[in-house]
Design a protein around this motif. Structure first.
Motif, PDB file in Angstrom:
ATOM      1  N   TRP A 197       0.814  -1.337  -0.292  1.00  0.00           N
ATOM      2  CA  TRP A 197      -0.025  -0.455   0.007  1.00  0.00           C
ATOM      3  C   TRP A 197       0.896   1.457  -0.466  1.00  0.00           C
ATOM      4  CZ3 TRP A 197      -4.854   1.367  -1.590  1.00  0.00           C
ATOM      5  CH2 TRP A 197      -4.963   2.698  -0.601  1.00  0.00           C
ATOM      6  N   ARG A 198       2.381   0.914   1.268  1.00  0.00           N
ATOM      7  CA  ARG A 198       2.508   2.175   1.577  1.00  0.00           C
ATOM      8  C   ARG A 198       3.798   3.029  -0.952  1.00  0.00           C
ATOM      9  NH1 ARG A 198       3.384   0.361   5.875  1.00  0.00           N
ATOM     10  NH2 ARG A 198       5.723  -1.212   5.537  1.00  0.00           N
ATOM     11  N   ALA A 199       4.065   1.116  -1.572  1.00  0.00           N
ATOM     12  CA  ALA A 199       4.516   1.436  -2.455  1.00  0.00           C
ATOM     13  C   ALA A 199       3.626   2.230  -3.505  1.00  0.00           C
ATOM     14  CB  ALA A 199       4.900   0.281  -2.785  1.00  0.00           C
ATOM     15  N   LEU A 200       2.651   2.085  -3.711  1.00  0.00           N
ATOM     16  CA  LEU A 200       1.525   2.164  -4.119  1.00  0.00           C
ATOM     17  C   LEU A 200       1.214   3.854  -4.690  1.00  0.00           C
ATOM     18  CD1 LEU A 200      -0.580   1.560  -6.703  1.00  0.00           C
ATOM     19  CD2 LEU A 200      -2.544   0.970  -4.667  1.00  0.00           C
ATOM     20  N   MET A 201       0.811   4.146  -3.241  1.00  0.00           N
ATOM     21  CA  MET A 201       0.617   5.484  -2.559  1.00  0.00           C
ATOM     22  C   MET A 201       2.113   6.684  -2.908  1.00  0.00           C
ATOM     23  SD  MET A 201      -2.287   5.322  -2.155  1.00  0.00           S
ATOM     24  CE  MET A 201      -2.689   7.395  -0.836  1.00  0.00           C
ATOM     25  N   HIS A 202       2.802   5.649  -2.361  1.00  0.00           N
ATOM     26  CA  HIS A 202       3.962   6.761  -2.785  1.00  0.00           C
ATOM     27  C   HIS A 202       4.043   6.701  -4.114  1.00  0.00           C
ATOM     28  CE1 HIS A 202       7.863   8.863  -3.032  1.00  0.00           C
ATOM     29  NE2 HIS A 202       8.391   7.834  -4.226  1.00  0.00           N
ATOM     30  N   TRP A 203       4.233   6.076  -5.384  1.00  0.00           N
ATOM     31  CA  TRP A 203       4.000   5.714  -7.078  1.00  0.00           C
ATOM     32  C   TRP A 203       3.104   6.734  -7.216  1.00  0.00           C
ATOM     33  CZ3 TRP A 203       0.993   4.686 -11.499  1.00  0.00           C
ATOM     34  CH2 TRP A 203       1.953   4.447 -12.260  1.00  0.00           C
ATOM     35  N   THR A 204       1.582   6.896  -6.797  1.00  0.00           N
ATOM     36  CA  THR A 204       0.198   7.663  -6.716  1.00  0.00           C
ATOM     37  C   THR A 204       0.786   9.319  -6.411  1.00  0.00           C
ATOM     38  OG1 THR A 204      -0.869   6.718  -5.440  1.00  0.00           O
ATOM     39  CG2 THR A 204      -1.491   5.278  -7.494  1.00  0.00           C
ATOM     40  N   ALA A 205       1.504   9.172  -5.532  1.00  0.00           N
ATOM     41  CA  ALA A 205       1.688  10.458  -5.321  1.00  0.00           C
ATOM     42  C   ALA A 205       2.713  10.950  -6.491  1.00  0.00           C
ATOM     43  CB  ALA A 205       2.139  10.936  -4.083  1.00  0.00           C
ATOM     44  N   GLU A 206       3.505  10.979  -6.352  1.00  0.00           N
ATOM     45  CA  GLU A 206       4.949  11.112  -7.477  1.00  0.00           C
ATOM     46  C   GLU A 206       3.712  11.780  -8.856  1.00  0.00           C
ATOM     47  OE1 GLU A 206       8.304  11.399  -7.144  1.00  0.00           O
ATOM     48  OE2 GLU A 206       7.898  11.495  -4.978  1.00  0.00           O
ATOM     49  N   LEU A 207       3.114  10.447  -9.339  1.00  0.00           N
ATOM     50  CA  LEU A 207       2.937  10.982 -10.647  1.00  0.00           C
ATOM     51  C   LEU A 207       1.757  11.458 -10.742  1.00  0.00           C
ATOM     52  CD1 LEU A 207       2.892   9.047 -13.558  1.00  0.00           C
ATOM     53  CD2 LEU A 207       0.618   8.449 -12.910  1.00  0.00           C
ATOM     54  N   SER A 234     -12.865   6.399   6.721  1.00  0.00           N
ATOM     55  CA  SER A 234     -12.147   6.610   7.501  1.00  0.00           C
ATOM     56  C   SER A 234     -11.414   7.628   8.317  1.00  0.00           C
ATOM     57  CB  SER A 234     -12.816   5.704   9.217  1.00  0.00           C
ATOM     58  OG  SER A 234     -11.216   4.977   9.391  1.00  0.00           O
ATOM     59  N   LEU A 235     -11.565   8.414   9.102  1.00  0.00           N
ATOM     60  CA  LEU A 235     -10.411   9.679   9.662  1.00  0.00           C
ATOM     61  C   LEU A 235      -9.080   9.260  10.308  1.00  0.00           C
ATOM     62  CD1 LEU A 235     -10.289  12.831  10.185  1.00  0.00           C
ATOM     63  CD2 LEU A 235     -10.480  12.805  12.419  1.00  0.00           C
ATOM     64  N   ALA A 236      -9.425   8.121  11.285  1.00  0.00           N
ATOM     65  CA  ALA A 236      -8.365   7.858  11.054  1.00  0.00           C
ATOM     66  C   ALA A 236      -7.528   6.837   9.896  1.00  0.00           C
ATOM     67  CB  ALA A 236      -8.207   6.571  12.218  1.00  0.00           C
ATOM     68  N   ASP A 237      -7.752   6.858   9.260  1.00  0.00           N
ATOM     69  CA  ASP A 237      -7.334   5.725   7.891  1.00  0.00           C
ATOM     70  C   ASP A 237      -6.843   6.322   7.340  1.00  0.00           C
ATOM     71  OD1 ASP A 237      -7.805   2.936   8.664  1.00  0.00           O
ATOM     72  OD2 ASP A 237      -8.726   2.278   7.289  1.00  0.00           O
ATOM     73  N   TYR A 238      -7.351   8.040   6.775  1.00  0.00           N
ATOM     74  CA  TYR A 238      -7.521   8.479   5.865  1.00  0.00           C
ATOM     75  C   TYR A 238      -5.844  10.011   6.738  1.00  0.00           C
ATOM     76  CZ  TYR A 238      -6.977  13.405   3.328  1.00  0.00           C
ATOM     77  OH  TYR A 238      -7.076  14.425   2.205  1.00  0.00           O
ATOM     78  N   GLU A 239      -5.948   9.419   8.039  1.00  0.00           N
ATOM     79  CA  GLU A 239      -4.840  10.156   8.398  1.00  0.00           C
ATOM     80  C   GLU A 239      -3.164   9.895   8.389  1.00  0.00           C
ATOM     81  OE1 GLU A 239      -7.200  13.471  11.432  1.00  0.00           O
ATOM     82  OE2 GLU A 239      -6.161  11.541  11.790  1.00  0.00           O
ATOM     83  N   GLN A 240      -3.759   8.379   8.236  1.00  0.00           N
ATOM     84  CA  GLN A 240      -2.457   7.867   9.354  1.00  0.00           C
ATOM     85  C   GLN A 240      -2.081   7.019   7.155  1.00  0.00           C
ATOM     86  OE1 GLN A 240      -3.513   4.653  11.751  1.00  0.00           O
ATOM     87  NE2 GLN A 240      -3.918   6.032  13.387  1.00  0.00           N
ATOM     88  N   LEU A 241      -3.413   6.865   6.204  1.00  0.00           N
ATOM     89  CA  LEU A 241      -2.547   5.827   5.319  1.00  0.00           C
ATOM     90  C   LEU A 241      -2.759   7.206   3.454  1.00  0.00           C
ATOM     91  CD1 LEU A 241      -4.445   2.694   6.865  1.00  0.00           C
ATOM     92  CD2 LEU A 241      -1.832   3.213   7.002  1.00  0.00           C
ATOM     93  N   VAL A 242      -3.444   7.705   3.903  1.00  0.00           N
ATOM     94  CA  VAL A 242      -3.892   8.430   2.831  1.00  0.00           C
ATOM     95  C   VAL A 242      -2.863   9.986   3.416  1.00  0.00           C
ATOM     96  CG1 VAL A 242      -5.419   9.257   1.102  1.00  0.00           C
ATOM     97  CG2 VAL A 242      -5.507   7.111   1.926  1.00  0.00           C
ATOM     98  N   ALA A 243      -3.196  10.527   4.068  1.00  0.00           N
ATOM     99  CA  ALA A 243      -2.599  11.875   3.854  1.00  0.00           C
ATOM    100  C   ALA A 243      -1.429  12.285   3.898  1.00  0.00           C
ATOM    101  CB  ALA A 243      -3.377  12.896   5.503  1.00  0.00           C
ATOM    102  N   PRO A 244      -0.256  11.447   4.388  1.00  0.00           N
ATOM    103  CA  PRO A 244       0.479  10.863   3.390  1.00  0.00           C
ATOM    104  C   PRO A 244       0.856  11.729   2.223  1.00  0.00           C
ATOM    105  CG  PRO A 244       0.659   9.996   5.639  1.00  0.00           C
ATOM    106  CD  PRO A 244      -0.616  10.365   5.020  1.00  0.00           C
ATOM    107  N   ALA A 245       0.774  10.875   1.456  1.00  0.00           N
ATOM    108  CA  ALA A 245       0.477  10.527   0.049  1.00  0.00           C
ATOM    109  C   ALA A 245      -0.076  11.799  -0.981  1.00  0.00           C
ATOM    110  CB  ALA A 245       0.095   9.149  -0.388  1.00  0.00           C
ATOM    111  N   SER A 246      -1.028  11.800  -0.135  1.00  0.00           N
ATOM    112  CA  SER A 246      -1.677  14.065  -0.486  1.00  0.00           C
ATOM    113  C   SER A 246      -0.817  14.527  -0.678  1.00  0.00           C
ATOM    114  CB  SER A 246      -3.249  13.987  -0.076  1.00  0.00           C
ATOM    115  OG  SER A 246      -4.184  13.263  -0.297  1.00  0.00           O
ATOM    116  N   ALA A 247       0.066  15.111   0.628  1.00  0.00           N
ATOM    117  CA  ALA A 247       0.515  16.118   1.356  1.00  0.00           C
ATOM    118  C   ALA A 247       1.832  16.353   0.118  1.00  0.00           C
ATOM    119  CB  ALA A 247       0.761  15.871   2.283  1.00  0.00           C
ATOM    120  N   ARG A 248       2.423  14.964   0.222  1.00  0.00           N
ATOM    121  CA  ARG A 248       3.336  15.032  -1.235  1.00  0.00           C
ATOM    122  C   ARG A 248       3.357  15.396  -2.495  1.00  0.00           C
ATOM    123  NH1 ARG A 248       8.347  15.172  -2.921  1.00  0.00           N
ATOM    124  NH2 ARG A 248       8.628  14.093  -4.729  1.00  0.00           N
TER     125      ARG A 248
END
Length: 394
Positions: A197-207, A234-248
């Motif tokens: 998941w982290r790899a996928l989110m990092h890649w989509t954020a970069e792209l 959920s708010l917890a999942d967004y903050e922990q697992l999604v928000a960092p990629a959006s910030a990137r």
């Protein structure tokens, strides 16, 4: 990075436009207005132009993409153009097998729902987009050249807003291999295989970040990150697992800045957009960034926290309530219910005025819909709304 002097913001053509001022937390003579999905299926001229051309082909044809972007600006007199594109365009450009099927949406050649599939996808270098996105940059340049000549009554050129899908929304499509009602594959992967998941989110954020950056460098005066499916989290999942990629993703725009002369128009500006004096009477400002999500009423504060200057609000949360959730001093965008576009004019009139009244609590407000323009919308209704918003705020 300082934008080149010919950029509309740096040249002063759009830096004091109603839209840009609202995004940086200032009020002007009238509330700016544009509509998500204003460039598209509700316009007969769009349908005529698109005959025989597939969606992604239209997005990658610079002349056609520019013309589609300009059509609603000419027709409605809105305060901004939104670049005609699709969130999967950067995926297509780097070689991912995807097509947009009419009536269904993006469909991929395969789903990327496990570690091996994610590894195959992320082996593609997101930097490949920088060269592959030449048609996008050309479309933006063509559009901006035309917009520079369109004065919508504010005494400035009409700005263009760049557009990209948020990393989670891209991941939601990729893991399913297409559209989904519950985005279960993405929500499963983030917990079943955190590494993938982290790899996928990092890649989509970069792209998607590079896609936004391309548009801004080519002349867009603001950037909107659109998270269609974050409301499934959920708010917890967004903050922990999604928000960092959006910030990137947004970091690819945050380092783009322009110098401008400070003056009376800067009085009362909030910190919504970076405005740093260099001691010589000029200021360096960042390009304004807007973050919008569907069904994200519980996430609004966290969405602002990823680095957005302004927050778009969908139709489910009144703007005065949204203002409390995002915190003081944050410009808002929204949020008329698109369903009301087909209502009798007295109903629509009251609804528009209610949105304006509630939006008055924010330091800056950009009138918009709480989602996109439905295809069956009578374009006349949109034109009347623009006129009403401008007159009501005058």
């Amino acid at each position: 990075m300082i934008l080149p002097p010919q950029h509309p913001l740096a040249a002063g053509r759009t830096s004091d436009s109603r839209l840009v001022r609202a995004y940086r937390g200032e009020r002007s003579d009238t509330t700016p207005v544009w509509f998500m999905r204003q460039a598209g299926r509700s316009l007969p001229e769009y349908r005529e132009l698109r005959v025989g051309t597939r969606m992604l082909d239209a997005c990658l044809d610079p002349a056609m993409a520019a013309e589609i972007t300009l059509q609603p600006v000419r027709r409605h007199g809105v305060d901004a153009g939104i670049f005609f594109s699709d969130i999967v365009v950067p995926l297509k450009l780097v070689g991912v097998d995807v097509e947009i099927q009419p009536g269904r949406g993006p469909v991929f050649g395969k789903a990327y729902a496990d570690a091996s599939a994610v590894a195959e996808l992320t082996a593609i270098d997101p930097a490949d987009l920088d060269e592959a996105a030449a048609p996008i940059a050309e479309a933006v340049r063509r559009t901006v050249a035309e917009l520079n000549a369109i004065d919508n009554g504010s005494g400035t050129a009409t700005p263009l807003i760049g557009f990209a899908g948020a990393p989670f929304t891209l991941a939601a499509y990729l893991t399913e291999g297409g559209p989904s009602k519950d985005h279960l594959a993405a929500r499963t992967l983030m917990h079943a295989d955190p590494g993938a998941w982290r790899a996928l989110m990092h890649w989509t954020a970069e792209l998607t970040g590079r896609f936004l950056r391309t548009q801004v460098l080519a002349g867009a005066s603001a950037a909107q990150l659109f998270d269609s499916w974050a409301g499934a989290l959920s708010l917890a999942d967004y903050e922990q697992l999604v928000a960092p990629a959006s910030a990137r993703a947004l970091s690819f725009v945050h380092d783009l800045a322009y110098s401008t002369d400070t003056g009376a128009t800067d009085a009362g500006a909030t910190d919504a957009a970076t405005d740093v004096s260099n001691g010589t009477g000029a200021a360096t400002r960042s390009v304004p960034v807007v973050h919008f999500g569907v069904g994200t009423g519980e996430l609004l504060g966290a969405m602002r926290g990823v680095g957005a200057d302004a927050v778009g609000v969908d139709y489910r949360v009144p703007l005065d309530v949204a203002a409390e959730r995002v915190g003081a001093g944050v410009p808002l965008q929204g949020n008329l219910d698109p369903a009301l576009l087909a209502a009798p004019w007295p109903v629509l009139d009251r609804a528009v005025r209610d949105v304006l009244a509630r939006g008055a609590v924010a330091p800056g407000h950009v009138f918009n819909l709480g989602h996109g323009v439905p295809p069956a919308t009578d374009p006349t209704a949109l034109t009347r709304i623009v006129e009403l918003v401008h007159e009501a705020a005058a």
